[in-house]
Design a protein around this motif. Structure first.
Motif, PDB file in Angstrom:
ATOM      1  N   LEU A 160      47.497  44.020  38.562  1.00  9.86           N
ATOM      2  CA  LEU A 160      46.386  43.166  38.970  1.00  9.86           C
ATOM      3  C   LEU A 160      46.371  41.941  38.054  1.00  9.86           C
ATOM      4  O   LEU A 160      45.506  41.777  37.189  1.00  9.86           O
ATOM      5  CB  LEU A 160      45.077  43.947  38.893  1.00  9.86           C
ATOM      6  CG  LEU A 160      45.041  45.249  39.714  1.00  9.86           C
ATOM      7  CD1 LEU A 160      43.742  45.995  39.480  1.00  9.86           C
ATOM      8  CD2 LEU A 160      45.250  44.959  41.205  1.00  9.86           C
ATOM      9  N   GLY A 161      47.355  41.084  38.237  1.00  6.51           N
ATOM     10  CA  GLY A 161      47.568  39.959  37.333  1.00  6.51           C
ATOM     11  C   GLY A 161      46.415  38.972  37.292  1.00  6.51           C
ATOM     12  O   GLY A 161      46.042  38.476  36.221  1.00  6.51           O
ATOM     13  N   ASP A 162      45.826  38.672  38.452  1.00  7.16           N
ATOM     14  CA  ASP A 162      44.723  37.714  38.474  1.00  7.16           C
ATOM     15  C   ASP A 162      43.505  38.266  37.743  1.00  7.16           C
ATOM     16  O   ASP A 162      42.799  37.533  37.045  1.00  7.16           O
ATOM     17  CB  ASP A 162      44.368  37.352  39.914  1.00  7.16           C
ATOM     18  CG  ASP A 162      45.464  36.555  40.605  1.00  7.16           C
ATOM     19  OD1 ASP A 162      46.393  36.094  39.897  1.00  7.16           O
ATOM     20  OD2 ASP A 162      45.408  36.405  41.840  1.00  7.16           O
ATOM     21  N   ALA A 163      43.259  39.553  37.901  1.00  7.54           N
ATOM     22  CA  ALA A 163      42.142  40.187  37.191  1.00  7.54           C
ATOM     23  C   ALA A 163      42.400  40.199  35.685  1.00  7.54           C
ATOM     24  O   ALA A 163      41.471  40.003  34.882  1.00  7.54           O
ATOM     25  CB  ALA A 163      41.929  41.601  37.711  1.00  7.54           C
ATOM     26  N   GLN A 164      43.648  40.426  35.291  1.00  3.13           N
ATOM     27  CA  GLN A 164      43.993  40.369  33.873  1.00  3.13           C
ATOM     28  C   GLN A 164      43.645  39.001  33.294  1.00  3.13           C
ATOM     29  O   GLN A 164      43.090  38.896  32.199  1.00  3.13           O
ATOM     30  CB  GLN A 164      45.490  40.644  33.685  1.00  3.13           C
ATOM     31  CG  GLN A 164      45.915  42.048  34.024  1.00  3.13           C
ATOM     32  CD  GLN A 164      47.416  42.257  33.910  1.00  3.13           C
ATOM     33  OE1 GLN A 164      47.901  43.375  34.018  1.00  3.13           O
ATOM     34  NE2 GLN A 164      48.170  41.199  33.703  1.00  3.13           N
ATOM     35  N   ASP A 165      44.000  37.948  34.021  1.00  4.52           N
ATOM     36  CA  ASP A 165      43.742  36.585  33.545  1.00  4.52           C
ATOM     37  C   ASP A 165      42.246  36.338  33.371  1.00  4.52           C
ATOM     38  O   ASP A 165      41.826  35.680  32.403  1.00  4.52           O
ATOM     39  CB  ASP A 165      44.331  35.562  34.519  1.00  4.52           C
ATOM     40  CG  ASP A 165      45.850  35.588  34.555  1.00  4.52           C
ATOM     41  OD1 ASP A 165      46.457  36.114  33.600  1.00  4.52           O
ATOM     42  OD2 ASP A 165      46.428  35.089  35.541  1.00  4.52           O
ATOM     43  N   VAL A 166      41.444  36.864  34.283  1.00  7.19           N
ATOM     44  CA  VAL A 166      39.993  36.683  34.186  1.00  7.19           C
ATOM     45  C   VAL A 166      39.469  37.322  32.908  1.00  7.19           C
ATOM     46  O   VAL A 166      38.650  36.728  32.185  1.00  7.19           O
ATOM     47  CB  VAL A 166      39.279  37.274  35.419  1.00  7.19           C
ATOM     48  CG1 VAL A 166      37.761  37.292  35.202  1.00  7.19           C
ATOM     49  CG2 VAL A 166      39.616  36.477  36.672  1.00  7.19           C
ATOM     50  N   ALA A 185      36.561  39.648  37.757  1.00  7.69           N
ATOM     51  CA  ALA A 185      37.875  40.292  37.704  1.00  7.69           C
ATOM     52  C   ALA A 185      38.093  41.169  38.926  1.00  7.69           C
ATOM     53  O   ALA A 185      39.186  41.181  39.514  1.00  7.69           O
ATOM     54  CB  ALA A 185      38.003  41.112  36.425  1.00  7.69           C
ATOM     55  N   ALA A 186      37.048  41.913  39.319  1.00  2.08           N
ATOM     56  CA  ALA A 186      37.164  42.759  40.510  1.00  2.08           C
ATOM     57  C   ALA A 186      37.390  41.918  41.759  1.00  2.08           C
ATOM     58  O   ALA A 186      38.211  42.259  42.621  1.00  2.08           O
ATOM     59  CB  ALA A 186      35.905  43.614  40.658  1.00  2.08           C
ATOM     60  N   ALA A 187      36.680  40.797  41.873  1.00  4.02           N
ATOM     61  CA  ALA A 187      36.858  39.907  43.029  1.00  4.02           C
ATOM     62  C   ALA A 187      38.271  39.335  43.050  1.00  4.02           C
ATOM     63  O   ALA A 187      38.892  39.211  44.127  1.00  4.02           O
ATOM     64  CB  ALA A 187      35.832  38.785  42.992  1.00  4.02           C
ATOM     65  N   ALA A 188      38.812  39.002  41.878  1.00  4.92           N
ATOM     66  CA  ALA A 188      40.178  38.485  41.807  1.00  4.92           C
ATOM     67  C   ALA A 188      41.182  39.539  42.226  1.00  4.92           C
ATOM     68  O   ALA A 188      42.170  39.236  42.909  1.00  4.92           O
ATOM     69  CB  ALA A 188      40.471  38.003  40.384  1.00  4.92           C
ATOM     70  N   ALA A 189      40.951  40.794  41.829  1.00  5.45           N
ATOM     71  CA  ALA A 189      41.860  41.873  42.214  1.00  5.45           C
ATOM     72  C   ALA A 189      41.847  42.090  43.722  1.00  5.45           C
ATOM     73  O   ALA A 189      42.899  42.236  44.357  1.00  5.45           O
ATOM     74  CB  ALA A 189      41.465  43.162  41.491  1.00  5.45           C
ATOM     75  N   VAL A 190      40.666  42.094  44.303  1.00  5.02           N
ATOM     76  CA  VAL A 190      40.541  42.287  45.758  1.00  5.02           C
ATOM     77  C   VAL A 190      41.240  41.159  46.511  1.00  5.02           C
ATOM     78  O   VAL A 190      41.907  41.389  47.529  1.00  5.02           O
ATOM     79  CB  VAL A 190      39.052  42.378  46.145  1.00  5.02           C
ATOM     80  CG1 VAL A 190      38.884  42.252  47.660  1.00  5.02           C
ATOM     81  CG2 VAL A 190      38.453  43.686  45.650  1.00  5.02           C
ATOM     82  N   ALA A 191      41.106  39.930  46.006  1.00  7.88           N
ATOM     83  CA  ALA A 191      41.725  38.786  46.677  1.00  7.88           C
ATOM     84  C   ALA A 191      43.245  38.797  46.538  1.00  7.88           C
ATOM     85  O   ALA A 191      43.955  38.299  47.420  1.00  7.88           O
ATOM     86  CB  ALA A 191      41.159  37.489  46.104  1.00  7.88           C
ATOM     87  N   GLN A 192      43.753  39.377  45.459  1.00  8.49           N
ATOM     88  CA  GLN A 192      45.190  39.317  45.188  1.00  8.49           C
ATOM     89  C   GLN A 192      45.991  40.394  45.889  1.00  8.49           C
ATOM     90  O   GLN A 192      47.084  40.123  46.410  1.00  8.49           O
ATOM     91  CB  GLN A 192      45.436  39.430  43.677  1.00  8.49           C
ATOM     92  CG  GLN A 192      46.920  39.475  43.308  1.00  8.49           C
ATOM     93  CD  GLN A 192      47.152  39.847  41.855  1.00  8.49           C
ATOM     94  OE1 GLN A 192      46.222  40.101  41.101  1.00  8.49           O
ATOM     95  NE2 GLN A 192      48.413  39.876  41.460  1.00  8.49           N
ATOM     96  N   VAL A 193      45.479  41.621  45.905  1.00 11.44           N
ATOM     97  CA  VAL A 193      46.308  42.770  46.289  1.00 11.44           C
ATOM     98  C   VAL A 193      46.065  43.170  47.739  1.00 11.44           C
ATOM     99  O   VAL A 193      44.928  43.471  48.123  1.00 11.44           O
ATOM    100  CB  VAL A 193      46.020  43.972  45.360  1.00 11.44           C
ATOM    101  CG1 VAL A 193      46.872  45.165  45.759  1.00 11.44           C
ATOM    102  CG2 VAL A 193      46.288  43.600  43.910  1.00 11.44           C
ATOM    103  N   GLU A 229      42.672  40.057  24.084  1.00 10.47           N
ATOM    104  CA  GLU A 229      43.928  39.362  23.794  1.00 10.47           C
ATOM    105  C   GLU A 229      44.934  39.576  24.922  1.00 10.47           C
ATOM    106  O   GLU A 229      45.679  38.669  25.291  1.00 10.47           O
ATOM    107  CB  GLU A 229      44.486  39.881  22.475  1.00 10.47           C
ATOM    108  CG  GLU A 229      45.758  39.179  22.022  1.00 10.47           C
ATOM    109  CD  GLU A 229      46.225  39.671  20.668  1.00 10.47           C
ATOM    110  OE1 GLU A 229      47.444  39.876  20.497  1.00 10.47           O
ATOM    111  OE2 GLU A 229      45.367  39.848  19.772  1.00 10.47           O
ATOM    112  N   ARG A 230      44.945  40.784  25.467  1.00 11.81           N
ATOM    113  CA  ARG A 230      45.867  41.108  26.564  1.00 11.81           C
ATOM    114  C   ARG A 230      45.277  42.251  27.367  1.00 11.81           C
ATOM    115  O   ARG A 230      44.683  43.173  26.819  1.00 11.81           O
ATOM    116  CB  ARG A 230      47.237  41.508  26.027  1.00 11.81           C
ATOM    117  CG  ARG A 230      48.266  41.875  27.091  1.00 11.81           C
ATOM    118  CD  ARG A 230      49.616  42.123  26.456  1.00 11.81           C
ATOM    119  NE  ARG A 230      50.621  42.503  27.439  1.00 11.81           N
ATOM    120  CZ  ARG A 230      50.914  43.768  27.757  1.00 11.81           C
ATOM    121  NH1 ARG A 230      50.306  44.761  27.130  1.00 11.81           N
ATOM    122  NH2 ARG A 230      51.834  44.042  28.655  1.00 11.81           N
ATOM    123  N   ALA A 231      45.426  42.176  28.681  1.00 10.09           N
ATOM    124  CA  ALA A 231      44.968  43.254  29.561  1.00 10.09           C
ATOM    125  C   ALA A 231      46.132  43.713  30.427  1.00 10.09           C
ATOM    126  O   ALA A 231      46.937  42.900  30.889  1.00 10.09           O
ATOM    127  CB  ALA A 231      43.817  42.772  30.444  1.00 10.09           C
TER     128      ALA A 231
END
Length: 289
Positions: A225-231, A245-253, A209-211
């Motif tokens: 890590l907002g993008d990873a949360q969304d994933v 989610a890990a790939a999104a975090a790496v790309a974002q931060v 529901e929420r991360a």
């Protein structure tokens, strides 16, 4: 060592009166664990230290408020928080993370306000408090204000706390769901992390529901890590979703290297560590490298 004043006020009001917004050489002191290291290293030469040890036991209390939130006085010792039965039962993420902070001698004297106010990006508590949606009460001569833990730190050793203000309490709502803090060090387990990951998951059955995901030690402040949360919210936490989610975090931060590891090394730690931290939070073990 350069001579300096050491003052021992007997109330919060007196302590605040001894601070000066225009003088960076005046510092408040709680447990003094960080201040003493900085003085020994020669990076801090204070003109005045204002000890908070005698301002009142009420500032070290650990209580629950009427809303069931955990309220930590600014002078609450890290060891006392970790051992508190309510914390262990209802805020297991906080208790687990505190067990890995420095060593038992440091935890016995270090205070939660001092730990958060020091704003060293390698410290464990700032990302943990941010993931737990904690609120920080800051007191000055003209009253109090509250900021979210996520917004407390603004850079290396920088916070929104003024030189004439003190962190007087930390309020933490009930932990929303399973959580974990993964501390990835290059040497001993109690060492400062090369990367820290704080995770809190609010679940609705098998659905996220929420991360709340934060990283520390590889950025200049706790970073969501907002993008990873969304994933996770969109795809859940099967192995493929965790890799995404890990790939999104790496790309974002934008991670930053330091003496604990290069940027490339910390990027790999984030890629491997985020799925592992989520698995720990869910009480399962898995490999997603």
């Amino acid at each position: 060592m350069t001579p300096f004043e050491f003052l021992l006020p007997y109330s919060l009001e007196e302590a605040l009166s001894l601070l000066d917004p225009e003088d960076p050489g005046i510092r408040p002191v709680g447990g003094a664990t960080a201040i003493m290291l900085m003085m020994k290293a020669g990076v801090l030469r204070p003109t005045r230290l204002v000890s908070l040890q005698k301002i009142g036991d009420q500032h070290a209390r650990i209580t629950l408020n009427a809303n069931g939130e955990l309220v930590l006085g600014g002078l609450a010792r890290l060891a006392d928080i970790e051992r508190h039965p309510e914390v262990r039962q209802k805020w297991p993420l906080l208790s687990q993370a505190l067990r890995g902070v420095a060593n038992a001698r440091v935890r016995a004297v270090a205070t939660i306000a001092g730990n958060l106010g020091h704003a060293d990006p390698h410290l464990d508590m700032p990302p943990v408090m941010a993931a737990l949606d904690a609120r920080i009460t800051i007191t000055g001569r003209n009253g109090q204000r509250t900021v979210n833990a996520e917004d407390l730190c603004v850079g290396y050793y920088e916070t929104v706390v003024g030189r004439d203000e003190l962190i007087t309490s930390v309020t933490i709502p009930p932990q929303a769901g399973p959580g974990a803090y993964l501390k990835m060090t290059t040497r001993a387990a109690h060492d400062w992390p090369a990367l820290g990951l704080a995770v809190v998951l609010k679940l609705d059955g098998e659905r996220v529901e929420r991360a709340s995901l934060f990283t520390g030690a590889a950025t200049d402040r706790p970073t969501r890590l907002g993008d990873a949360q969304d994933v996770l919210v969109q795809r859940g936490f099967d192995p493929l979703a965790l890799r995404a989610a890990a790939a999104a975090a790496v790309a974002q931060v934008p991670l930053m290297g330091d003496s604990h590891g290069s940027t490339a090394y910390k990027t790999q730690l984030l890629k491997v560590g985020l799925p592992r931290a989520i698995d720990f939070a869910l009480g399962r073990n898995g490999s997603h490298a």
